[in-house]
Design a protein around this motif. Structure first.
Motif, PDB file in Angstrom:
ATOM      1  N   SER A  18       0.740  -1.359  -0.079  1.00 14.27           N
ATOM      2  CA  SER A  18      -0.038  -0.033  -0.078  1.00 14.27           C
ATOM      3  C   SER A  18       0.897   1.170  -0.022  1.00 14.27           C
ATOM      4  O   SER A  18       0.540   2.417  -0.584  1.00 14.27           O
ATOM      5  N   ALA A  19       2.120   1.320   0.507  1.00 11.91           N
ATOM      6  CA  ALA A  19       2.634   2.360   0.646  1.00 11.91           C
ATOM      7  C   ALA A  19       3.577   2.620  -0.623  1.00 11.91           C
ATOM      8  O   ALA A  19       3.562   3.684  -1.089  1.00 11.91           O
ATOM      9  N   TRP A  20       3.932   1.604  -1.522  1.00 13.59           N
ATOM     10  CA  TRP A  20       4.446   1.862  -2.782  1.00 13.59           C
ATOM     11  C   TRP A  20       3.339   1.906  -3.938  1.00 13.59           C
ATOM     12  O   TRP A  20       3.632   2.596  -4.800  1.00 13.59           O
ATOM     13  N   GLU A  21       2.226   1.539  -3.498  1.00 16.16           N
ATOM     14  CA  GLU A  21       1.067   1.885  -4.426  1.00 16.16           C
ATOM     15  C   GLU A  21       0.903   3.390  -4.412  1.00 16.16           C
ATOM     16  O   GLU A  21       0.760   4.114  -5.301  1.00 16.16           O
ATOM     17  N   LYS A  22       0.922   3.955  -3.231  1.00 18.79           N
ATOM     18  CA  LYS A  22       0.670   5.564  -2.920  1.00 18.79           C
ATOM     19  C   LYS A  22       1.713   6.088  -3.584  1.00 18.79           C
ATOM     20  O   LYS A  22       1.501   7.126  -4.302  1.00 18.79           O
ATOM     21  N   VAL A  23       3.102   5.751  -3.518  1.00 16.58           N
ATOM     22  CA  VAL A  23       4.120   6.287  -4.157  1.00 16.58           C
ATOM     23  C   VAL A  23       3.856   6.407  -5.803  1.00 16.58           C
ATOM     24  O   VAL A  23       3.949   7.373  -6.513  1.00 16.58           O
ATOM     25  N   GLY A  24       3.496   5.352  -6.430  1.00 15.54           N
ATOM     26  CA  GLY A  24       2.981   5.142  -7.828  1.00 15.54           C
ATOM     27  C   GLY A  24       2.011   6.359  -8.058  1.00 15.54           C
ATOM     28  O   GLY A  24       2.179   7.081  -9.034  1.00 15.54           O
ATOM     29  N   ASN A  25       0.797   6.345  -7.479  1.00 17.60           N
ATOM     30  CA  ASN A  25      -0.005   7.195  -7.768  1.00 17.60           C
ATOM     31  C   ASN A  25       0.211   8.603  -7.571  1.00 17.60           C
ATOM     32  O   ASN A  25      -0.139   9.464  -8.319  1.00 17.60           O
ATOM     33  N   ILE A  26       1.179   9.010  -6.590  1.00 13.44           N
ATOM     34  CA  ILE A  26       1.568  10.515  -6.421  1.00 13.44           C
ATOM     35  C   ILE A  26       2.264  10.835  -7.610  1.00 13.44           C
ATOM     36  O   ILE A  26       2.429  11.886  -8.311  1.00 13.44           O
ATOM     37  N   CYS A  27       3.298   9.927  -8.065  1.00 14.04           N
ATOM     38  CA  CYS A  27       4.422  10.301  -8.839  1.00 14.04           C
ATOM     39  C   CYS A  27       3.523  10.250 -10.267  1.00 14.04           C
ATOM     40  O   CYS A  27       3.880  11.079 -10.966  1.00 14.04           O
ATOM     41  N   ASP A  28       2.636   9.401 -10.461  1.00 13.33           N
ATOM     42  CA  ASP A  28       2.021   9.574 -11.638  1.00 13.33           C
ATOM     43  C   ASP A  28       1.236  10.923 -11.821  1.00 13.33           C
ATOM     44  O   ASP A  28       1.188  11.560 -12.943  1.00 13.33           O
ATOM     45  N   ARG A  29       0.572  11.252 -10.779  1.00 17.20           N
ATOM     46  CA  ARG A  29      -0.079  12.785 -11.011  1.00 17.20           C
ATOM     47  C   ARG A  29       0.903  13.658 -11.093  1.00 17.20           C
ATOM     48  O   ARG A  29       0.450  14.928 -11.614  1.00 17.20           O
ATOM     49  N   ALA A  30       1.923  13.589 -10.305  1.00 23.33           N
ATOM     50  CA  ALA A  30       3.154  14.835 -10.664  1.00 23.33           C
ATOM     51  C   ALA A  30       3.916  14.556 -11.891  1.00 23.33           C
ATOM     52  O   ALA A  30       4.667  15.396 -12.239  1.00 23.33           O
ATOM     53  N   GLY A  31       3.781  13.651 -12.790  1.00 22.08           N
ATOM     54  CA  GLY A  31       4.358  13.483 -13.985  1.00 22.08           C
ATOM     55  C   GLY A  31       5.619  13.021 -13.706  1.00 22.08           C
ATOM     56  O   GLY A  31       6.709  13.248 -14.601  1.00 22.08           O
TER      57      GLY A  31
ATOM     58  N   GLU B 212       9.811   7.633 -11.298  1.00 21.68           N
ATOM     59  CA  GLU B 212       9.657   7.089  -9.907  1.00 21.68           C
ATOM     60  C   GLU B 212       8.452   6.248  -9.887  1.00 21.68           C
ATOM     61  O   GLU B 212       8.494   5.423  -9.088  1.00 21.68           O
ATOM     62  N   ALA B 213       7.410   6.611 -10.725  1.00 26.94           N
ATOM     63  CA  ALA B 213       6.234   5.840 -10.589  1.00 26.94           C
ATOM     64  C   ALA B 213       6.516   4.354 -11.219  1.00 26.94           C
ATOM     65  O   ALA B 213       6.021   3.302 -10.321  1.00 26.94           O
ATOM     66  N   LEU B 214       7.258   4.358 -11.916  1.00 24.73           N
ATOM     67  CA  LEU B 214       7.820   2.844 -12.486  1.00 24.73           C
ATOM     68  C   LEU B 214       8.572   1.970 -11.456  1.00 24.73           C
ATOM     69  O   LEU B 214       8.464   0.996 -11.213  1.00 24.73           O
ATOM     70  N   ALA B 215       9.384   2.794 -10.771  1.00 23.76           N
ATOM     71  CA  ALA B 215      10.287   2.198  -9.857  1.00 23.76           C
ATOM     72  C   ALA B 215       9.616   1.790  -8.741  1.00 23.76           C
ATOM     73  O   ALA B 215       9.750   0.697  -8.031  1.00 23.76           O
ATOM     74  N   ALA B 216       8.351   2.594  -8.141  1.00 24.90           N
ATOM     75  CA  ALA B 216       7.352   2.037  -7.220  1.00 24.90           C
ATOM     76  C   ALA B 216       6.770   0.825  -7.740  1.00 24.90           C
ATOM     77  O   ALA B 216       6.599  -0.242  -6.849  1.00 24.90           O
ATOM     78  N   CYS B 217       6.505   0.780  -9.066  1.00 25.62           N
ATOM     79  CA  CYS B 217       5.680  -0.499  -9.489  1.00 25.62           C
ATOM     80  C   CYS B 217       6.639  -1.892  -9.235  1.00 25.62           C
ATOM     81  O   CYS B 217       6.173  -3.018  -8.972  1.00 25.62           O
ATOM     82  N   GLU B 218       7.718  -1.602  -9.686  1.00 25.47           N
ATOM     83  CA  GLU B 218       8.740  -2.495  -9.791  1.00 25.47           C
ATOM     84  C   GLU B 218       9.034  -3.131  -8.127  1.00 25.47           C
ATOM     85  O   GLU B 218       9.428  -4.179  -8.166  1.00 25.47           O
ATOM     86  N   LYS B 219       8.916  -2.076  -7.201  1.00 27.34           N
ATOM     87  CA  LYS B 219       9.255  -2.353  -5.864  1.00 27.34           C
ATOM     88  C   LYS B 219       7.939  -3.198  -5.322  1.00 27.34           C
ATOM     89  O   LYS B 219       8.218  -4.394  -4.724  1.00 27.34           O
ATOM     90  N   ILE B 220       6.631  -3.037  -5.748  1.00 31.28           N
ATOM     91  CA  ILE B 220       5.527  -3.831  -5.525  1.00 31.28           C
ATOM     92  C   ILE B 220       5.887  -5.285  -6.155  1.00 31.28           C
ATOM     93  O   ILE B 220       5.457  -6.095  -5.468  1.00 31.28           O
TER      94      ILE B 220
END
Length: 368
Positions: A103-116, A120-128
Motif C-alpha cells: 500500500s505504501a509503494w502503491e501510494k508512491v506510484g499514484n503520487i508520482c503519476d499525478r506529478a508526472g 519514480e512511478a515505474l520504480a514504485a511498481c517494480e518495488k511492489i
C-alpha cells in the motif's frame, strides 16, 4: 532481607504497571491524532489534517497510519516530495505484513503519476513486484509508465505478457491500443480497441463508455489519415448519445479531410446546436470555411473559439494563417506568435513558425 522481597516484587510490579500505562496512553494519544487527521481529511481540510498526522508522529515516529495519512495530505496539497518521503517512511516502519509495504509503494506510484514523475512511478511498481510478482495493477503500471516514458516496445512486451497470463481485459485493450498507436501499428491498435468494445458489449457497460472507446478509435484512424474509417467510428459513437457534440465534431474533421466540406459544415453546426460553447467545433468550422475561401466566415468562427477559450492555440493559428494569406503582416505576426506561446513544443507551433516565416518573407515580383 527475606522480609523485603515481597516489597521489592510489589515495587517492580508497580513500576511495570506505570510504564505499561504510560505506553498505553502514549499509544492512544498517537491514535487520537491519527483519528483527528482522518476526520479532517474527510472534510477536505488537508493542511489541518497534515498537522494532526505530524503531531501523531511526534508521539510515535513509527506510526504507519500517521505516515500514510501525512502522505495523503501532502499529495492533496501537491507537496509531491514530502508526500513521497512520507510513503517511504511508512514502508520503512511497516510490519511484516506485505500488504502494508504494497500500500505504501502503491501510494508512491499514484503520487508520482499525478506529478508526472514517471520514472519514480515505474520504480514504485517494480518495488511492489519484488514483493508480489503477480500483482496485476503493478504489472499494468510497469507497462503504462514505460509507454509514458517513450519505451513503447518494452510496454508492448509487458502488455502482451499480461494478456497471455490473464487474458484480455478492458484495461489491457486500452493499453495495447495506445502502445500500438505509438508504434505506428494502426491495424493492431484498431483490433485492440475493437476488443475493448466487445468486452463493453458483453458487460452491458453504459453506452457512454462505448462511445468514448469509439472516439478514441476514430482519433487513432485520423492520426493515420484513415479518414473514412475515422468517420465511421465517430458516426458509431454518435449513436451512443445523440446529445453529445464530440462525435459530430470528429465527423466534421474527417469529412473536411475527405473534401466533403458542405457535410463537414453541417456536422459542426449540429455539434454547436448541442453545445455552442464547444470551441473545437468553432475551430473546425473556421478551418472548413478557410478551405472554401470564405475568409470572413472563417475569421468569425476562429474568433468565436477564442472568445470561449482565449488560450486555444489552434484558433490563433487559423487566424494567423488567414491574415498571412491576405498579406496582413502585423495581424498575422500577432496571432502566430500567440499560437507559438500557447503551444511552444507542439505541432501547432511548428505550423505557426512556418506561417510566420511566410508572412515575413517579402513578396516576389514578376521581374525576379
Amino acid at each position: 532481607m527475606d522480609e523485603m522481597i515481597p516489597q521489592l516484587v510489589a515495587a517492580v510490579l508497580v513500576v511495570g504497571a506505570l510504564t505499561a500505562y504510560v505506553v498505553y496512553r502514549a499509544g492512544h494519544r498517537d491514535r487520537a491524532h491519527v483519528h483527528r487527521g482522518n476526520f479532517l481529511t474527510g472534510e477536505g481540510e488537508w493542511a489541518e489534517a497534515l498537522e494532526a498526522y505530524q503531531e501523531a508522529l511526534e508521539i510515535n515516529p513509527d506510526s504507519f497510519d500517521a505516515h500514510m495519512g501525512a502522505a495523503e495530505a501532502c499529495d492533496r496539497l501537491e507537496q509531491w516530495d514530502q508526500a513521497v518521503a512520507a510513503c517511504e517512511a511508512a514502508a520503512a516502519v511497516a510490519s511484516d505484513d506485505k500488504f502494508q509495504h504494497i500500500s505504501a509503494w502503491e501510494k508512491v506510484g499514484n503520487i508520482c503519476d499525478r506529478a508526472g514523475r514517471f520514472e519514480e512511478a515505474l520504480a514504485a511498481c517494480e518495488k511492489i513486484l519484488e514483493i508480489w510478482p503477480e500483482h496485476l495493477s503493478a504489472n499494468l503500471g510497469v507497462a503504462r509508465f514505460n509507454s509514458q516514458l517513450g519505451r513503447h516496445d518494452a510496454a508492448r512486451a509487458h502488455y502482451e505478457h499480461l494478456v497471455q497470463a490473464h487474458g484480455l481485459t478492458l484495461e489491457l485493450c486500452y493499453g495495447l491500443g495506445e502502445v500500438y498507436r505509438q508504434l505506428n501499428r494502426p491495424d493492431d491498435s484498431a483490433e485492440a480497441y475493437r476488443s475493448a468494445l466487445a468486452i463493453q458489449h458483453e458487460r452491458h457497460d453504459p453506452a457512454g463508455h462505448r462511445g468514448h472507446t469509439l472516439m478514441v478509435l476514430g482519433d487513432m484512424y485520423a492520426q493515420f489519415a484513415r479518414y473514412d474509417s475515422a468517420f465511421e467510428a465517430y458516426a458509431e459513437a454518435h449513436t451512443c448519445s445523440e446529445d453529445w457534440s464530440a462525435p459530430y465534431c470528429g465527423m466534421g474533421d474527417a469529412l473536411g479531410e475527405l473534401g466533403r466540406h458542405d457535410e463537414a459544415i453541417a456536422a459542426y453546426r449540429t455539434a454547436l446546436k448541442i453545445d455552442d460553447q464547444w470551441e473545437d467545433a468553432w475551430r473546425g468550422l473556421g478551418q472548413t470555411y478557410a478551405r472554401l475561401d470564405r475568409t470572413d466566415d472563417a475569421l468569425e468562427a476562429f474568433g468565436k473559439a477564442i472568445e470561449i477559450n482565449p488560450d486555444f492555440a489552434a484558433a490563433h493559428l487559423g487566424i494567423g494563417q488567414l491574415h498571412t494569406a491576405m498579406g496582413h503582416a502585423d495581424k498575422a505576426t500577432d496571432a502566430l506568435e500567440t499560437a507559438i506561446r500557447l503551444d511552444p513544443d507542439g505541432p501547432i507551433a511548428a505550423e505557426a513558425r512556418q506561417a510566420l516565416d511566410t508572412s515575413a518573407r517579402p513578396p516576389s515580383t514578376a521581374d525576379e
